[in-house]
Design an enzyme around this catalytic site. Structure first.
Site, short mmCIF file in Angstrom:
data_model
loop_
_atom_site.label_atom_id
_atom_site.label_comp_id
_atom_site.label_asym_id
_atom_site.label_seq_id
_atom_site.Cartn_x
_atom_site.Cartn_y
_atom_site.Cartn_z
CG ASN A 204 -0.40 -0.52 2.53
OD1 ASN A 204 0.96 1.04 2.83
ND2 ASN A 204 0.04 -1.50 3.58
CG ASP A 274 -6.72 -5.62 6.45
OD1 ASP A 274 -5.65 -5.20 7.24
OD2 ASP A 274 -7.60 -4.25 6.02
CE LYS A 284 8.46 -11.97 -14.67
NZ LYS A 284 8.67 -11.82 -16.22
CE LYS A 333 -10.84 -0.03 10.85
NZ LYS A 333 -9.81 1.19 10.42
CE LYS A 337 -8.54 -3.67 14.35
NZ LYS A 337 -8.15 -3.87 13.66
N1 CTP Z 1 -3.65 -3.89 11.53
C1 CTP Z 1 -2.50 -5.20 12.69
N2 CTP Z 1 -3.28 -5.99 11.84
C2 CTP Z 1 -3.63 -6.42 11.14
C3 CTP Z 1 -4.47 -4.76 10.09
C4 CTP Z 1 -4.30 -3.71 11.37
O1 CTP Z 1 -1.92 -4.48 13.54
N3 CTP Z 1 -3.58 -7.42 10.16
C5 CTP Z 1 -4.09 -2.85 13.03
C6 CTP Z 1 -2.89 -1.29 12.51
O2 CTP Z 1 -1.72 -1.10 12.51
C7 CTP Z 1 -3.78 -0.07 12.61
C8 CTP Z 1 -5.15 -0.78 13.13
O3 CTP Z 1 -4.70 -2.38 12.68
O4 CTP Z 1 -3.46 0.13 13.95
C9 CTP Z 1 -6.35 -0.73 12.31
O5 CTP Z 1 -5.79 -0.65 10.71
P1 CTP Z 1 -6.75 -0.14 9.87
O6 CTP Z 1 -5.76 -0.49 7.79
O7 CTP Z 1 -7.46 1.62 10.03
O8 CTP Z 1 -8.04 -0.95 9.66
P2 CTP Z 1 -8.18 -2.43 9.87
O9 CTP Z 1 -8.14 -3.75 10.87
O10 CTP Z 1 -7.29 -3.49 8.98
O11 CTP Z 1 -10.22 -3.15 9.65
P3 CTP Z 1 -10.27 -2.59 7.59
O12 CTP Z 1 -8.90 -2.23 6.69
O13 CTP Z 1 -11.14 -2.87 7.39
O14 CTP Z 1 -10.62 -1.13 8.11
#
Ligand code: CTP
Length: 390
Positions: A204, A274, A284, A333, A337
């Protein structure tokens, strides 16, 4: 902040002109003292013009009733010697007061005394210099170690003048207040990369700037800091206590979970992927088919795992990267969490930039809006965490 910049006659002296310019850009008031030999290498006029400041070279200069070394030593908040030659270090380590620089240093009683040794490697490694540097540290001087590389004399080794940005940062660390002293903070930063094959990955746009700012500022405020970083193009702050580099969400998960128990505050700023490919192709992937379907599987949620396991007074802080309903989604969140603080931002505005506009939300759902450079936002966040939880 009032700074006396002491300049001795190392060949890196021309870099000290830029150091002076950078100090002025920081808004510091600077006055310069040059040794007699330094003034033979670069004219004091250059320092005076670049720093728009006074430059002193002679203990016996008449300064309308001033005794220069006592006045300058009282005026200064910080005393920096850059470059510092072996000779000047030897004098400072042994209390000599035979020129304006050493005399002023002897009269300077505050703790912010910084020295930047710069010389030929053999001179630097000579046991007498090694001893003098040890002694000078025992006397309360902070020594910024020289770097290794090509030296002006054509040799390669330790003794190079460090980057001026590094010197400025070193000074800031020493002079800043330390409200986070004794705190242990682990920060994650940057994106993760989930490999598809040996040459491709899913990632990303996260630059890592916000997480790096938190790690850097936390250290300046006195904390012990570990940074777990995904791949970024940023320069890693050299003064952190531990830096762990990872690529994937899985690696980040393991490195963070392994260390989490040893930290009081865990700040998960990384933009963790995610989903990751369910398998990585060993070779490859060739462009044969018209369509390529990748199967993705969920990565472990590091923040949620920390929220589940947190014990005692440990504080867990998450970030919420949102593009709509920023505060509402972030609160969801925070609750889901089981964490203590969530920092919400509109990522479509913030990614890659040096500024950020965030909402700091705590468990009681109090929302504080903060806008500024990422360093300013980091400071505000850290001080709030400290005030409210520590
Ligand atoms: N995070 C994490 N591990 C993951 C995904 C996210 O620890 N696999 C943590 C990120 O570092 C951040 C928080 O979760 O502190 C929120 O991340 P975000 O991308 O905003 O949300 P997600 O929980 O991934 O949910 P969504 O993508 O559905 O908004």
């Amino acid at each position: 902040m009032n700074v006396v910049l002491g300049v001795s006659s190392g060949i890196a002296i021309y870099k000290a002109v830029d150091l002076l310019s950078k100090m002025r850009k920081e808004g510091w008031d600077v006055q310069v003292i040059m040794t007699e030999n330094a003034a033979k290498l670069v004219s004091p006029v250059v320092f005076s013009a670049v720093g728009n400041c006074r430059v002193f070279t002679d203990t016996y200069e008449i300064e309308s009733g001033w005794i220069i070394h006592t006045e300058l030593s009282k005026w200064a908040d910080v005393f920096v010697v850059a470059p510092a030659t072996a000779n000047t270090i030897a004098k400072l380590a042994n209390g000599f007061a035979d020129n304006l620089l050493t005399t002023t240093a002897l009269a300077f009683q505050k703790s912010s005394k910084i020295i930047v040794p710069t010389m030929n490697t053999r001179m630097y490694e000579n046991p007498v210099t090694v001893d003098n540097l040890k002694r000078i540290q025992q006397l309360g001087w902070y020594v910024l170690e020289p770097e290794s590389g090509h030296l002006a004399c054509g040799e390669v080794g330790k003794g190079r003048y460090p980057d001026n940005e590094k010197i400025i940062e070193f000074i800031k660390i020493i002079v800043s207040e330390k409200p986070l002293a004794g705190r242990r903070i682990l920060v994650t930063a940057g994106p993760t990369q989930e490999e598809i094959d040996p040459v491709r990955f899913i990632s990303n746009h996260s630059s890592g700037k916000m997480g790096y700012a938190i790690a850097r500022v936390a250290k300046m405020l006195g904390a012990q800091v570990c940074l777990v970083s995904g791949p970024t193009c940023l320069t890693v702050p050299y003064f952190l206590d531990e830096v762990v580099f990872v690529r994937s969400a899985n690696e980040m998960y393991h490195e963070v979970l392994e260390r989490a128990g040893g930290y009081d505050i865990l700040i998960m700023c990384a933009a963790v992927a995610d989903y990751a490919p369910s398998s990585r192709s060993a070779g490859k992937i060739k462009k044969i088919e018209d369509k390529l379907i990748l199967e993705l599987v969920k990565t472990p949620d590091i923040l949620a795992a920390l929220g589940q396991r947190k014990k005692g007074n440990q504080i867990v802080v998450g970030f919420a990267a949102e593009t709509e309903h920023v505060v509402e989604n972030a609160i969801e969140k925070l609750v889901k969490k089981n964490i203590d603080v969530i920092v919400a931002n509109d990522v479509s505005e913030a990614m890659g930039k040096d500024t950020n506009h965030v909402y700091i939300i705590s468990r009681n759902k109090a929302v504080v809006e903060v806008e500024g450079t990422k360093d300013e936002v980091a400071k505000e966040l850290l001080l709030r965490i400290c005030e409210n939880f520590c």
